[in-house]
Scaffold this active site. Structure first.
Site, PDB file in Angstrom:
ATOM      1  N   CYS A   1       0.758  -1.313   0.141  1.00  0.00           N
ATOM      2  CA  CYS A   1      -0.011   0.059  -0.080  1.00  0.00           C
ATOM      3  C   CYS A   1       0.875   1.078   0.061  1.00  0.00           C
ATOM      4  O   CYS A   1       1.888   1.199   0.383  1.00  0.00           O
ATOM      5  CB  CYS A   1      -0.873   0.031   1.142  1.00  0.00           C
ATOM      6  SG  CYS A   1      -2.396   1.116   0.987  1.00  0.00           S
TER       7      CYS A   1
ATOM      8  N   ASP B   1      -6.485  -3.472  11.380  1.00  0.00           N
ATOM      9  CA  ASP B   1      -5.391  -2.641  11.463  1.00  0.00           C
ATOM     10  C   ASP B   1      -5.194  -2.151  12.898  1.00  0.00           C
ATOM     11  O   ASP B   1      -6.206  -2.294  13.625  1.00  0.00           O
ATOM     12  CB  ASP B   1      -5.651  -1.467  10.459  1.00  0.00           C
ATOM     13  CG  ASP B   1      -4.155  -0.660  10.477  1.00  0.00           C
ATOM     14  OD1 ASP B   1      -3.215  -1.216  10.781  1.00  0.00           O
ATOM     15  OD2 ASP B   1      -4.126   0.628   9.860  1.00  0.00           O
TER      16      ASP B   1
END
Ligand SMILES: O=C(O)c1ccccc1N[C@@H]1O[C@H](COP(=O)(O)O)[C@@H](O)[C@H]1O
Length: 217
Positions: free
Chosen positions: A8, A130
């Site tokens: 990412c 996360d």
């Protein structure tokens, strides 16, 4: 089982190329101006055209319809990563308006943070776990912070899920072993400084993640 590996926060043609050549399954682009990985629409369009096989992920944080529409038009992503406090109703609305699958990030610090999971699982296509960002953080992710992976042990989720937060080539095997996640997502752990991706770190991470594949569910 194959592990889905997502890199990412890519923002240059060189580092995107390193991720693609090394075999990333998903490549993520950040549309969130406070992030050091934020990409303009112009850059997103150019990078998007560079991706042939990997899944393009458009990451946003509590974005309004205009930002979503513009980022989708520029990048042409296959999936939206919603990394803010988007409600279940807002996700339903986004899916209906934009017709794209959604991966919702769930910020995890304690077991209580998983209470919202059934609601999100009913409307999302994927879940991303996360670490919860500190209250004074400038962004809700991409901080290199780890959460207690044991909180996901024995998780019975019908949707595909990924784990992120402070992953690196050294700890990715342990994260997969404990969580049995079907995918891993990384940003800071393949950077030499915030927002500066390192091609060698990208390659090493993907190699380490692939080595865990027999552990994944
Ligand atoms: O990468 C960012 O700057 C970012 C900004 C806002 C929300 C999420 C962001 N990144 C995502 O955060 C996690 C964890 O990243 P890290 O490896 O700990 O740095 C990852 O899913 C990124 O997609």
């Amino acid at each position: 089982m194959p592990l889905t590996v997502k890199i990412c926060g890519l923002s240059t043609p060189e580092t995107l190329d390193a991720a693609l050549v090394a075999g990333a399954d998903m490549v993520g682009f950040v549309f969130f101006p406070p992030s050091p990985r934020h990409v303009s629409l112009d850059v997103a369009e150019k990078l998007g055209r560079q991706v042939k096989k990997a899944v393009k992920v458009a990451l946003s944080v509590d974005a309004d319809d205009a930002l979503l529409a513009n980022s989708i038009e520029a990048l042409r992503p296959q999936i939206l990563q919603l990394h803010g406090k988007e409600s279940v109703a807002r996700i339903r609305d986004i899916k209906q308006k934009f017709g794209l699958p959604v991966m919702k990030a769930i910020a995890v610090e304690t077991a209580a943070d998983l209470a919202a999971l059934p609601g999100y699982a009913a409307v999302c296509d994927r879940i991303l776990f996360d670490a919860k960002a500190p209250k004074d953080a400038t962004r809700p992710g991409g901080l290199g912070a780890v959460f207690d992976w044991h909180l996901l042990e024995g998780l019975d989720l019908k949707l595909p899920f990924m784990v992120s937060g402070g992953l690196n080539e050294e700890n990715v095997a342990e994260a997969v072993r404990i969580t049995r996640a079907g995918g891993v997502d990384i940003s800071s752990g393949v950077e030499s400084a915030p927002g500066i991706k390192d091609p060698d770190m990208i390659r090493n991470f993907i190699r380490a993640a692939r080595a865990t594949e027999e552990l994944a569910t």
